[in-house]
Design an enzyme around this catalytic site. Structure first.
Site, mmCIF file in Angstrom:
data_model
loop_
_atom_site.group_PDB
_atom_site.id
_atom_site.type_symbol
_atom_site.label_atom_id
_atom_site.label_comp_id
_atom_site.label_asym_id
_atom_site.label_seq_id
_atom_site.Cartn_x
_atom_site.Cartn_y
_atom_site.Cartn_z
ATOM 1 N N GLY A 50 30.370 24.358 25.724
ATOM 2 C CA GLY A 50 31.111 23.659 24.685
ATOM 3 C C GLY A 50 32.584 24.018 24.729
ATOM 4 C CB VAL A 51 34.610 26.052 22.339
ATOM 5 C CG1 VAL A 51 35.998 26.669 22.288
ATOM 6 C CG2 VAL A 51 34.353 25.248 21.081
ATOM 7 C CE1 TYR A 52 35.264 30.749 23.998
ATOM 8 C CE2 TYR A 52 33.444 32.057 24.838
ATOM 9 C CZ TYR A 52 34.515 31.910 23.982
ATOM 10 O OH TYR A 52 34.845 32.942 23.105
ATOM 11 C CG ASP A 62 20.294 22.268 14.483
ATOM 12 O OD1 ASP A 62 20.636 23.392 14.902
ATOM 13 O OD2 ASP A 62 20.633 21.837 13.365
ATOM 14 C CB ILE A 63 19.610 26.403 18.493
ATOM 15 C CG1 ILE A 63 18.764 27.493 19.145
ATOM 16 C CG2 ILE A 63 20.811 26.993 17.771
ATOM 17 C CD1 ILE A 63 19.443 28.168 20.316
ATOM 18 N N GLY A 93 31.224 25.375 16.789
ATOM 19 C CA GLY A 93 30.075 25.064 17.636
ATOM 20 C C GLY A 93 28.768 25.631 17.117
ATOM 21 C CB VAL A 94 25.742 26.768 18.924
ATOM 22 C CG1 VAL A 94 26.162 27.917 19.790
ATOM 23 C CG2 VAL A 94 24.287 26.865 18.536
ATOM 24 C CG ASP A 95 29.573 31.976 16.518
ATOM 25 O OD1 ASP A 95 28.712 32.542 15.827
ATOM 26 O OD2 ASP A 95 30.640 32.531 16.880
HETATM 27 N N1 AR6 Z 1 22.073 23.688 18.313
HETATM 28 C C1 AR6 Z 1 22.100 23.724 19.658
HETATM 29 N N2 AR6 Z 1 23.224 23.585 20.378
HETATM 30 C C2 AR6 Z 1 24.380 23.401 19.699
HETATM 31 C C3 AR6 Z 1 24.448 23.357 18.292
HETATM 32 C C4 AR6 Z 1 23.222 23.506 17.582
HETATM 33 N N3 AR6 Z 1 23.163 23.491 16.237
HETATM 34 N N4 AR6 Z 1 25.747 23.164 17.931
HETATM 35 C C5 AR6 Z 1 26.453 23.071 19.071
HETATM 36 N N5 AR6 Z 1 25.642 23.206 20.144
HETATM 37 P P1 AR6 Z 1 29.821 26.116 21.852
HETATM 38 P P2 AR6 Z 1 30.687 28.048 23.898
HETATM 39 C C6 AR6 Z 1 25.946 23.170 21.564
HETATM 40 O O1 AR6 Z 1 31.176 25.516 21.790
HETATM 41 O O2 AR6 Z 1 31.083 26.943 24.818
HETATM 42 C C7 AR6 Z 1 32.494 29.091 19.190
HETATM 43 O O3 AR6 Z 1 33.573 28.805 18.355
HETATM 44 C C8 AR6 Z 1 27.214 22.521 22.006
HETATM 45 O O4 AR6 Z 1 27.072 21.113 22.017
HETATM 46 O O5 AR6 Z 1 29.088 26.332 20.575
HETATM 47 O O6 AR6 Z 1 29.916 29.203 24.465
HETATM 48 C C9 AR6 Z 1 32.297 30.586 19.381
HETATM 49 O O7 AR6 Z 1 32.668 31.316 18.228
HETATM 50 C C10 AR6 Z 1 27.366 23.075 23.413
HETATM 51 O O8 AR6 Z 1 26.579 22.315 24.332
HETATM 52 O O9 AR6 Z 1 29.820 27.550 22.635
HETATM 53 C C11 AR6 Z 1 33.177 30.893 20.553
HETATM 54 O O10 AR6 Z 1 34.511 31.104 20.141
HETATM 55 C C12 AR6 Z 1 26.731 24.469 23.315
HETATM 56 O O11 AR6 Z 1 26.083 24.494 22.038
HETATM 57 C C13 AR6 Z 1 33.089 29.647 21.386
HETATM 58 O O12 AR6 Z 1 32.783 28.587 20.482
HETATM 59 C C14 AR6 Z 1 27.731 25.591 23.374
HETATM 60 O O13 AR6 Z 1 28.944 25.165 22.779
HETATM 61 C C15 AR6 Z 1 31.984 29.732 22.407
HETATM 62 O O14 AR6 Z 1 32.015 28.580 23.219
#
Ligand code: AR6
Length: 180
Positions: free
Chosen positions: A132-134, A18-19, A40-42
């Site tokens: 992730g979402v993207y 977990d980052i 997501g991570v944001d």
């Molecule tokens: N630690 C590390 N990695 C994580 C964590 C965490 N705590 N939580 C999720 N991930 P995403 P994107 C991973 O969707 O694709 C947001 O709503 C997750 O499993 O977070 O760049 C933003 O506001 C995945 O592998 O980012 C944008 O609207 C990775 O982080 C949009 O999503 C990235 O997934 C950005 O989408």
């Protein structure tokens, strides 16, 4: 006497985790251009950092990026309650919106390291931006991210880059790409 040349290589590693709990100088957030948080991570980073992070993001929007942070750009803020000292927000390309140029994804990693170097962060944790979402494939993100980090200049500006992967599958994809 011969001159002495010391080459200090940047260490690049991948961990499953977990980052938000990483105790490095900076952690990178996979944000959206609005910088007001999201899922997501944001969402995890904003939840762990607390309201000070959102306040700083609002200030960045008001002053530096009133139209939003463009894809491939990065900007550093403080880190609120997180153990890191800085959060570096970057905006990955959204595959679902047709943003499929690997150069834009590579730019996220390079501009985040440039921002780290600018503020003086020597250790940086990255999530799998856009995986992730993207909607980008994890293996593609791994390959592009690792190439961008290894190609970053000046290579002595940052000592450690740690990819922090939230699933076994992504961890495996990064581990394979690191060995390539
Ligand atoms: N630690 C590390 N990695 C994580 C964590 C965490 N705590 N939580 C999720 N991930 P995403 P994107 C991973 O969707 O694709 C947001 O709503 C997750 O499993 O977070 O760049 C933003 O506001 C995945 O592998 O980012 C944008 O609207 C990775 O982080 C949009 O999503 C990235 O997934 C950005 O989408």
């Amino acid at each position: 006497m011969d001159n002495l040349v010391i080459v200090v290589d940047m260490r690049v590693e991948a961990v499953r985790g977990d980052i938000t709990t990483q105790r490095l100088d900076a952690i990178v957030n996979a944000a959206n251009s609005g910088l007001m948080g999201g899922g997501g991570v944001d969402g995890a980073i904003h939840a762990a950092a607390g309201p000070a992070l959102l306040a700083e993001c609002r200030e960045v929007r008001r002053t530096a990026y009133p139209g939003g942070l463009p894809v491939g750009y990065a900007v550093a803020t403080g880190a609120g309650n997180l153990p890191a000292r800085w959060v570096i927000h970057t905006v990955g390309p959204n595959w679902h919106r047709g943003e499929r140029d690997e150069a834009d994804l590579a730019a996220c990693f390079a501009s985040s390291l440039a921002e780290a170097a600018r503020v003086g962060a020597r250790s940086v944790a990255f999530p799998a931006v856009s995986a992730g979402v993207y909607g980008w494939a994890g293996a593609t993100v791994a390959r592009v991210a690792i190439a961008a980090v290894r190609g970053f200049e000046p290579s002595d500006a940052v000592d450690l880059v740690r990819f922090v992967l939230f699933s076994d599958r992504l961890y495996d994809e990064f581990a394979v790409a690191l060995r390539a």
